[in-house]
Design an enzyme around this catalytic site. Structure first.
Site, mmCIF file in Angstrom:
data_model
loop_
_atom_site.group_PDB
_atom_site.id
_atom_site.type_symbol
_atom_site.label_atom_id
_atom_site.label_comp_id
_atom_site.label_asym_id
_atom_site.label_seq_id
_atom_site.Cartn_x
_atom_site.Cartn_y
_atom_site.Cartn_z
ATOM 1 N N ASP A 126 46.262 68.036 37.019
ATOM 2 C CA ASP A 126 46.974 68.165 38.284
ATOM 3 C C ASP A 126 46.117 67.916 39.512
ATOM 4 O OD1 ASP A 126 49.558 68.882 37.232
ATOM 5 O OD2 ASP A 126 48.671 70.801 36.649
ATOM 6 N N ASP A 186 54.324 63.862 33.601
ATOM 7 C CA ASP A 186 53.919 64.204 34.969
ATOM 8 C C ASP A 186 52.603 63.527 35.347
ATOM 9 O OD1 ASP A 186 55.217 66.208 33.344
ATOM 10 O OD2 ASP A 186 55.104 67.637 34.987
#
Length: 407
Positions: A126, A186
């Site tokens: 992330d 993602d």
């Protein structure tokens, strides 16, 4: 391209949608002549609200993430939360929309604490969300050389999760016991940090890593039905693909709404950066499948295959992500009909999100209502979530720039 025709088509489409089945969310009374969508008005309202909220926040190393049911104020998370970069990103978009120096100061204030992410050993994928959404937007708007150095360091840190045998970046080191070597859809979004770095002083290997990751994701995570697996598992010693799974979706073979949005946007961006036609073809395939399966009111349920539909929660964040992805896609396809198709679709989603059904108004500090985070874990269901606001503001700014270019 003149946007008059797309907007006329959009208006006709919305009128038709207003007469559709009453099982869908009742937006018929939200798109009317008396409260028709006005981009500048919505942006200005969002800017003022964002500024007011930021002025009341005193702890810059705590970041808005969600607003719990029955409350009005943001619930905060720390620097290492995967959502930490979205709030400074919202502030940067608010600054871009307004040129308000006070908002710029707030954006800088909430961006600075994230520097540590770039220089801390990577424990998840992330880093792109955390650093590119904050420092990336900050550098784009200010040219601050200190921001550039942090972005380059963050790209190098993210690259440490790459396994050349598998050909992808490991998404969740903490989930290896459950999913073995895992790569989630993602993660496509975080490749932009690597592509950017390779063009701005970073090593060529960053481009190569990003391209390889996109290729392997396209090969293994995109299913024949044009939906995507949330999680792809690999044998890290041989690189063998072991299978697709879900983590936040309804089932392994279901269509998790936000994951489809990540795929649309991620593969569009991968094509923009590489020129590889297969990436563009994949983005088109995913976008068309998403559009074909949408409810008539234009906002997806959290998972397209939840058997509780129509009594299942929506995901405004998925709609915002998909809209950004389709606006990116519209700028890449050469066929004018396709451009118009994706602009019309994205504009419709943003107009609906700007209606009283989804825009929070005075309800709470967020911009959007009705997002769903992790339904299987009963987490963040039908509440405001910060990444919905981030991609909503991005989409509004994209549409504004398109309109300006076509005047």
């Amino acid at each position: 391209m003149n946007l008059t025709k797309p907007l006329l088509i959009l208006a006709i489409f919305l009128i038709a949608a207003c007469n559709s089945t009453k099982k869908e969310m009742p937006i018929a009374d939200t798109i009317t002549k008396s409260n028709a969508f006005n981009l500048e008005e919505v942006l200005n309202t969002n800017v003022l609200k964002t500024k007011k909220t930021a002025e009341g926040l005193t702890s810059v190393d705590s970041f808005p993430r969600n607003i719990k049911e029955g409350t009005t104020d943001w619930h905060f998370v720390g620097v290492k939360d995967w959502c930490s970069g979205f709030y400074p990103g919202v502030l940067w978009y608010a600054y871009e929309a307004s040129d308000d120096e006070e908002i710029k100061k707030q954006a800088e204030r909430f961006t600075n604490p994230l520097k540590t992410i770039a220089y801390t050993p990577a424990d998840n994928h992330d880093i792109g969300f955390m650093v590119y959404c904050s420092y990336g937007n900050g550098y784009r708007l200010t040219g601050n050389e200190a921001y550039k150095e942090i972005l380059l360091a963050a790209a190098d840190t993210l690259a440490t999760l790459y396994n050349p045998t598998v050909g992808t970046i490991l998404s969740w080191p903490s989930q290896k016991e459950k999913f073995q070597y895992n790569t989630i859809i993602d993660n496509m979004m975080n490749l932009e940090l690597l592509f950017w770095a390779a063009k701005n002083g970073g090593e060529q290997r960053l481009y190569d890593i990003a391209k390889s990751h996109a290729e392997k994701t396209m090969e293994h995570s995109v299913r024949k039905d044009s939906a995507v697996y949330h999680v792809a598992s690999f044998d890290e010693k041989t690189g063998e693909f072991l299978g697709g799974h879900t983590h936040q979706g309804y089932a392994k073979e279901s269509m998790w709404a936000r994951g489809q949005g990540w795929g649309i946007y991620g593969f569009s961006m991968a094509y923009r950066e590489t020129g590889e036609q297969e990436f563009l073809d994949t983005a088109i395939k995913l976008a068309d499948h998403y559009m074909n399966r949408l409810p008539k009111d234009g906002i997806p349920y959290w998972d397209f295959d939840d058997p509780k539909i129509p009594n299942a929660p929506r995901d405004a964040s998925a709609a915002a992500v998909a809209a950004c992805g389709m606006l990116e896609l519209a700028g890449l396809v050469k066929d004018e009909d396709l451009k118009e198709k994706y602009i019309n679709a994205a504009s419709r989603y943003i107009e609906i999100l700007s209606s009283k059904e989804y825009l929070s108004g005075d309800t709470n500090q967020a911009l959007l209502l009705h997002s769903t985070g992790h339904y299987p874990k009963n987490s963040e269901i039908d509440i405001p979530i910060i990444y919905a606001d981030y991609y909503y503001m991005e989409a509004l700014m994209r549409i504004k720039k398109m309109e300006k270019l076509n005047k």
